[in-house]
Design a protein around this motif. Sequence first.
Motif, PDB file in Angstrom:
ATOM      1  N   SER A 182      -2.297   1.552  -7.766  1.00 23.50           N
ATOM      2  CA  SER A 182      -1.361   1.821  -6.767  1.00 23.50           C
ATOM      3  C   SER A 182      -0.748   0.570  -6.378  1.00 23.50           C
ATOM      4  CB  SER A 182      -1.634   2.740  -5.838  1.00 23.50           C
ATOM      5  OG  SER A 182      -2.459   3.575  -6.123  1.00 23.50           O
ATOM      6  N   LYS A 183      -1.315  -0.323  -6.057  1.00 21.64           N
ATOM      7  CA  LYS A 183      -0.978  -1.788  -5.414  1.00 21.64           C
ATOM      8  C   LYS A 183       0.306  -2.165  -6.455  1.00 21.64           C
ATOM      9  CE  LYS A 183      -2.292  -6.329  -3.616  1.00 21.64           C
ATOM     10  NZ  LYS A 183      -1.843  -6.192  -2.130  1.00 21.64           N
ATOM     11  N   SER A 184      -0.118  -2.450  -7.594  1.00 26.66           N
ATOM     12  CA  SER A 184       0.688  -3.320  -8.744  1.00 26.66           C
ATOM     13  C   SER A 184       1.876  -2.372  -8.857  1.00 26.66           C
ATOM     14  CB  SER A 184      -0.006  -3.646  -9.696  1.00 26.66           C
ATOM     15  OG  SER A 184      -0.640  -2.536 -10.270  1.00 26.66           O
ATOM     16  N   LEU A 185       1.616  -1.029  -9.010  1.00 23.58           N
ATOM     17  CA  LEU A 185       2.790  -0.275  -9.285  1.00 23.58           C
ATOM     18  C   LEU A 185       3.778  -0.003  -8.385  1.00 23.58           C
ATOM     19  CD1 LEU A 185       3.409   1.736 -11.816  1.00 23.58           C
ATOM     20  CD2 LEU A 185       2.548   3.729 -10.304  1.00 23.58           C
ATOM     21  N   MET A 186       3.452  -0.217  -7.060  1.00 22.49           N
ATOM     22  CA  MET A 186       4.175  -0.181  -5.898  1.00 22.49           C
ATOM     23  C   MET A 186       4.810  -1.650  -5.767  1.00 22.49           C
ATOM     24  SD  MET A 186       4.381   2.726  -4.540  1.00 22.49           S
ATOM     25  CE  MET A 186       4.782   2.979  -2.934  1.00 22.49           C
ATOM     26  N   GLU A 187       4.191  -2.484  -6.110  1.00 24.08           N
ATOM     27  CA  GLU A 187       4.873  -3.884  -6.071  1.00 24.08           C
ATOM     28  C   GLU A 187       5.814  -3.986  -6.884  1.00 24.08           C
ATOM     29  OE1 GLU A 187       1.597  -6.671  -6.066  1.00 24.08           O
ATOM     30  OE2 GLU A 187       1.318  -6.504  -4.026  1.00 24.08           O
ATOM     31  N   SER A 188       5.762  -3.381  -8.186  1.00 22.19           N
ATOM     32  CA  SER A 188       6.978  -3.470  -8.992  1.00 22.19           C
ATOM     33  C   SER A 188       8.227  -2.936  -8.511  1.00 22.19           C
ATOM     34  CB  SER A 188       6.192  -2.692 -10.490  1.00 22.19           C
ATOM     35  OG  SER A 188       6.304  -1.505 -10.209  1.00 22.19           O
ATOM     36  N   ILE A 189       8.283  -1.993  -7.667  1.00 21.03           N
ATOM     37  CA  ILE A 189       9.644  -1.878  -7.051  1.00 21.03           C
ATOM     38  C   ILE A 189       9.727  -2.367  -5.642  1.00 21.03           C
ATOM     39  CG2 ILE A 189       9.792   0.199  -8.306  1.00 21.03           C
ATOM     40  CD1 ILE A 189       8.681   2.031  -5.994  1.00 21.03           C
ATOM     41  N   GLY A 190       9.003  -3.353  -5.377  1.00 24.03           N
ATOM     42  CA  GLY A 190       9.196  -4.162  -4.173  1.00 24.03           C
ATOM     43  C   GLY A 190       8.383  -3.617  -2.856  1.00 24.03           C
ATOM     44  N   ILE A 191       7.481  -2.753  -2.900  1.00 26.57           N
ATOM     45  CA  ILE A 191       7.080  -2.220  -1.783  1.00 26.57           C
ATOM     46  C   ILE A 191       5.610  -2.809  -1.929  1.00 26.57           C
ATOM     47  CG2 ILE A 191       5.992  -0.255  -0.728  1.00 26.57           C
ATOM     48  CD1 ILE A 191       8.433   1.179  -1.829  1.00 26.57           C
ATOM     49  N   THR A 192       4.942  -3.646  -0.481  1.00 26.23           N
ATOM     50  CA  THR A 192       3.874  -4.041  -0.751  1.00 26.23           C
ATOM     51  C   THR A 192       3.095  -3.050   0.265  1.00 26.23           C
ATOM     52  OG1 THR A 192       4.718  -6.265  -0.815  1.00 26.23           O
ATOM     53  CG2 THR A 192       2.451  -6.078  -0.121  1.00 26.23           C
ATOM     54  N   LEU A 193       1.833  -2.759  -0.283  1.00 26.29           N
ATOM     55  CA  LEU A 193       0.840  -1.783   0.418  1.00 26.29           C
ATOM     56  C   LEU A 193      -0.578  -2.841   0.644  1.00 26.29           C
ATOM     57  CD1 LEU A 193       0.829   1.558  -1.414  1.00 26.29           C
ATOM     58  CD2 LEU A 193       1.988   0.983   0.864  1.00 26.29           C
ATOM     59  N   LEU A 252      -3.550  -3.366   0.287  1.00 24.47           N
ATOM     60  CA  LEU A 252      -4.659  -2.862  -0.484  1.00 24.47           C
ATOM     61  C   LEU A 252      -5.490  -4.023  -1.058  1.00 24.47           C
ATOM     62  CD1 LEU A 252      -2.903   0.348  -1.947  1.00 24.47           C
ATOM     63  CD2 LEU A 252      -4.770   0.398  -0.175  1.00 24.47           C
ATOM     64  N   THR A 253      -6.600  -3.831  -1.239  1.00 27.62           N
ATOM     65  CA  THR A 253      -7.317  -4.777  -1.887  1.00 27.62           C
ATOM     66  C   THR A 253      -8.647  -4.065  -2.860  1.00 27.62           C
ATOM     67  OG1 THR A 253      -7.392  -6.319  -0.129  1.00 27.62           O
ATOM     68  CG2 THR A 253      -8.774  -6.859  -1.933  1.00 27.62           C
ATOM     69  N   PRO A 254      -8.358  -3.895  -4.070  1.00 27.97           N
ATOM     70  CA  PRO A 254      -9.468  -3.206  -4.882  1.00 27.97           C
ATOM     71  C   PRO A 254     -10.515  -4.075  -5.048  1.00 27.97           C
ATOM     72  CG  PRO A 254      -7.332  -3.433  -6.163  1.00 27.97           C
ATOM     73  CD  PRO A 254      -7.194  -4.346  -4.966  1.00 27.97           C
ATOM     74  N   ILE A 269     -25.948   2.576 -16.187  1.00 28.09           N
ATOM     75  CA  ILE A 269     -25.164   1.799 -14.998  1.00 28.09           C
ATOM     76  C   ILE A 269     -23.812   1.694 -15.425  1.00 28.09           C
ATOM     77  CG2 ILE A 269     -26.704  -0.112 -16.119  1.00 28.09           C
ATOM     78  CD1 ILE A 269     -25.928  -2.283 -14.287  1.00 28.09           C
ATOM     79  N   TRP A 270     -22.893   1.732 -14.222  1.00 25.41           N
ATOM     80  CA  TRP A 270     -21.528   1.608 -14.501  1.00 25.41           C
ATOM     81  C   TRP A 270     -20.807   1.091 -13.290  1.00 25.41           C
ATOM     82  CZ3 TRP A 270     -24.363   5.781 -12.936  1.00 25.41           C
ATOM     83  CH2 TRP A 270     -23.955   6.484 -11.893  1.00 25.41           C
ATOM     84  N   SER A 271     -19.679   0.860 -13.238  1.00 22.50           N
ATOM     85  CA  SER A 271     -18.636   0.327 -12.031  1.00 22.50           C
ATOM     86  C   SER A 271     -17.392   1.140 -11.865  1.00 22.50           C
ATOM     87  CB  SER A 271     -18.593  -1.066 -12.242  1.00 22.50           C
ATOM     88  OG  SER A 271     -17.745  -1.600 -13.319  1.00 22.50           O
ATOM     89  N   GLY A 272     -16.850   0.981 -10.602  1.00 21.03           N
ATOM     90  CA  GLY A 272     -15.785   1.493 -10.302  1.00 21.03           C
ATOM     91  C   GLY A 272     -15.202   0.800  -9.155  1.00 21.03           C
ATOM     92  N   ASP A 273     -13.943   1.168  -8.692  1.00 21.91           N
ATOM     93  CA  ASP A 273     -13.349   0.412  -7.637  1.00 21.91           C
ATOM     94  C   ASP A 273     -13.132   1.112  -6.419  1.00 21.91           C
ATOM     95  OD1 ASP A 273     -12.740  -1.850  -9.166  1.00 21.91           O
ATOM     96  OD2 ASP A 273     -10.824  -0.929 -10.052  1.00 21.91           O
ATOM     97  N   TYR A 274     -13.505   0.486  -5.259  1.00 20.37           N
ATOM     98  CA  TYR A 274     -13.103   0.863  -4.011  1.00 20.37           C
ATOM     99  C   TYR A 274     -11.730   0.424  -3.786  1.00 20.37           C
ATOM    100  CZ  TYR A 274     -17.610   1.912  -1.949  1.00 20.37           C
ATOM    101  OH  TYR A 274     -18.894   2.392  -1.636  1.00 20.37           O
ATOM    102  N   ASN A 275     -10.971   1.165  -3.546  1.00 22.30           N
ATOM    103  CA  ASN A 275      -9.483   0.825  -3.213  1.00 22.30           C
ATOM    104  C   ASN A 275      -9.384   0.419  -1.689  1.00 22.30           C
ATOM    105  OD1 ASN A 275      -6.855   0.041  -3.653  1.00 22.30           O
ATOM    106  ND2 ASN A 275      -6.012   2.084  -3.699  1.00 22.30           N
ATOM    107  N   VAL A 276      -9.622  -0.735  -1.073  1.00 23.68           N
ATOM    108  CA  VAL A 276      -9.867  -0.868   0.305  1.00 23.68           C
ATOM    109  C   VAL A 276      -8.385  -1.262   0.810  1.00 23.68           C
ATOM    110  CG1 VAL A 276     -11.193  -2.151   2.123  1.00 23.68           C
ATOM    111  CG2 VAL A 276     -12.141  -1.720  -0.450  1.00 23.68           C
ATOM    112  N   SER A 277      -8.172  -0.480   1.917  1.00 24.90           N
ATOM    113  CA  SER A 277      -7.070  -0.822   2.577  1.00 24.90           C
ATOM    114  C   SER A 277      -7.272  -1.608   4.042  1.00 24.90           C
ATOM    115  CB  SER A 277      -6.121   0.581   3.158  1.00 24.90           C
ATOM    116  OG  SER A 277      -7.218   1.002   4.233  1.00 24.90           O
TER     117      SER A 277
END
Lengths: 385, 577
Positions: A207-218, A220-222, A305-313
């Motif tokens: 989400s972070k990079s998608l929003m950034e592409s229209i100039g909105i910064t959230l 967030l740190t995955p 075993i696997w991995s996934g992202d916490y999308n930390v605000s």
Amino acid sequence: MKHDITIVGGGVIGLSIAYYLKKKAPDLDIAVYEAKYIGYGASTRNGSHIRVHFWSEPNVVFAIKSRKMMLSLAKETGWNPTPYIGGYLWLIYDEDTYQAYKHTNRDIWSKYGVAVEFLDPEEVIERYPYLNPGKLITGVLGVQDGKIHHDFVTYAYAYKFKNMGGKIYEYTPINSIVLEEGRIRGVDIGGKIIESEKVIVAAGAWSKSLMESIGITLPLTPSRKELSVLEPVNFFIKPLIIDMRPSSRGLYVCQTPRGEVMGSVDYPEVQGVYEFNNTIKYLSTYARAVIRLIPALKYLRVLRIWSGDYNVSADHSHIMGRDDEWPDGLYVATGYSGHGFMMAPYTGLLMSEYIIEDKIHPDMEPFLPTRFKEGRLVKEMMVIG
Amino acid sequence: MDGDDPPPPKPLSIKLLENEVYAFQKSLKFKRPRGLRNLTWWGSERINLKTGYNINPNIVDEEFLDEIKLEKIGGITSKLVWIMRRRLGAGFYHNTLFRNSLIWKIFSSMLTKFLPYPYPDMSQAPVDKYPLQIYIDCDVLIVGGGLTGLTIAEELSKYIRNIVVLDGDQKGFGGYAAFLDSTNRNLKNLYNKLRKKGVKIVNGGVFQGFLEDGYIAYKYDTNQTIRIDSDVIIIATGSYEIPPLYENNDIPMTISLTTLLKLVMGYSITKLKKGILIGGMGDLIPALETLKKKGVDLFLVYRNKIPEKLRRFLEEKGIQYYENVYRISSKGRERVEYVTIVDEKGETLNIEVDFVAYSPIVAPDKEVVAQLGIKYVFDTRLGGYVPMHNLYGEIGPDLNFYIAGSAGGYIPIEYISDYAIITARYILNKIYGKGEGYESSASTLMNKIKETHPEIYEGLNSLDAAYRNNRSYEFVGWEKPPNIFHGDPTKIFVCFDMDILYSDLIHMYKDLGIWRMEHIKRYSGLGTGICQGRDCQLNASIIINNLSGKSFLDIGRFRARFPVIPQTLISLAGVET
Ligand SMILES: Cc1cc2nc3c(=O)[nH]c(=O)nc-3n(C[C@H](O)[C@H](O)[C@H](O)COP(=O)(O)OP(=O)(O)OC[C@H]3O[C@@H](n4cnc5c(N)ncnc54)[C@H](O)[C@@H]3O)c2cc1C
């Protein structure tokens, strides 16, 4: 092609929103676009736990309602999410943390009927004889918390939404959000613009990079987390156990009702969006920590075993709704840190009310994206699943 | 295998077979009795393998061994749940009945009380010592010590010193070829020669996969982790047989052809006198020759028309066969006792058997390479899902990993050695700038393959072209897939760990619209058991492809995950990073 509402991301959040929207407004053309397959992001990679024990009031309120919805999901969707309410057990090793739990209990939990039991070390060993808890101060047991099959929830929303006439496009990434004169025009898919009145970004760690592409910064740190499952054995670990010794590096471990032992540690720390890889660092750290806590596991074998992202605000709480300064028609629901699965049902319900009826529910109000600039953070310290 | 060393201890499964205990495995979910299917390595039950084994000797107690007797397998709860599940389908817990939260609560707490597994050893003693890790630091690591792996090692050893071959067997060399009369002797010589020459051959070591911060293998016989540091890794893991789909294909002593060969040739099990072999693609002739010599009476069953060359061979040797078979079903309690075969005209035959062997589809064993996340093609000529690589085994111009031999798609056994040499020469040339050319020998080989196996020649060429254009493709050459027979879909098992039936897939597709492999896995648990999809994934996609007409590439496959075989926590705890 043209939609009334476009949802970016086929995770549990996007799908829950889609489902409740469709339920509220069956005549609208609602589409979910998913870059890979349904649940590819965190939604099929999480620990599948639900809890009502949060450290900030808005999250407690939100979680209680979400839990209730989760437990009646079988009737709502026709998919049984197979809940198992085995509790959470926090093992506490320092006085400050202990006091913090006491205060939270007094100030928040007791007010909302969130139950806790404080167990002294002898009681912990008596009730959980397989534990080797070391120099424990206290065990905190929350009996209302438990496990729910995450895939069943995600897929239930997806299939139910589809059966009601909703559209889901898998393997169809959205390249960008297209604006026109300060409002949403649609989305760009493979170079083609698909028009849409409204766009909801529920793209998890992306989400972070998608929003950034229209100039909105959230803010967030995955953060990538690894998880593993051991071969099944007879059921003996009832609650989710969280070992709070710093040397255990955030170890948590539980057993699924089908017997598999699942757990994780918070190591290594990998921030940003990376491949969903795994590491030897994780495996060996987890193995040592979990064998120390439960020696009986030593000869059990790792199945996968696997991995996934916490999308930390920034404040560890989710971000939902919109900011009036944003282009008209743009919404988000993201930043769920380590607990987006459990918050999904209520998120879907409140977002649908907001989008269709323009109603901001008081339970949603604290989580609006505007809180960061207004300095109204919902500081949440309890992040683990 | 090596003349000097004492033979390895007999695996538990072999001891049990010798004592006429056949149903010593159980399915993971409902404790259905199972026997071995795809015995891949010696000493297999120590690690489960691709079989769905759930005997972990580290947590097996006497009582559990006792329980292995069929009468005791299951238990009343498992049986009840199984009956219910059979009536209600794989996602039986989604049934209206269980959507009632009270009923679910009672049922789930009952389930957790009667899970069909032993408890681990509950002793509380803290663990203060972990098994030490082993280091392998080499120039070239070859994963798989079969005909391909050893041939490559020989060719490379002309120029390179530090070569290590890792093989899953506790002793010996490789899978299929090692147990054929025609190749066993050569392999034995090659094995000894390489050891004398200083090539390090590590037996009992399974390459577990590629992790971000290193590669590890698991030496299951000593319960140790191997850390690997190698410039080049060659994956020569061979191929394996996909279980066929027919009625009661879950009864113990339904085994792969390679397993049959291992039992008869490797472990000298003499109780396997008579059986059927469900064949399809693959090198049946050398196996049939070998088994015939041992006095095993085989009856060949073919789903389609038997190829001319094979038919001539069968007639010459007086081996009975049945082609265009429409339906098969097995009967038996502790093991298969007889098999009923029906052809398309409805003619029926009952055969008394000791076992059912199968080799309908020989698929590349690509679990290791799959972890690298490279693209796939789907080509039935080469055994189904095939990792993208060029003719020489290169999987990416900048990657120092290679696929060799039938791990990269089906290669007839007579060409395996030549094919391996070409891969070796390519690697020598490309990385070390040494050795002879590979191009002319490659075109000679391809011409030979073209003459004798035009389909495979086409397959290899398409694969090579796909690699060069970085484009996936799908080739489905089966009129009738050689592994699907008609029959009652509620009696045909697809996933032997999680007890998923043919009928469950029909239900998922027709009633719920679920058809992507990722969704099927999530809904039913297919592929989440010990085999992790190795046995069931291709079969499930064939079924969905048949039902829906959707392409294999769209149906997709779920991601292969570390580790290749289950590995103990304690062996990982000792790993230093
Ligand atoms: C290891 C781990 C354990 C966890 N444990 C728990 C737990 O126990 N309990 C709990 O409640 N939560 C837990 N969580 C958190 C929870 O999984 C997430 O918060 C939740 O799944 C978030 O859902 P989502 O729909 O926002 O994001 P995701 O599930 O990540 O979905 C986002 C989707 O968007 C898609 N996408 C991205 N970009 C695009 C694009 N441009 N176009 C189209 N599609 C796009 C992605 O492919 C993805 O499928 C855990 C998370 C992890 C990683």
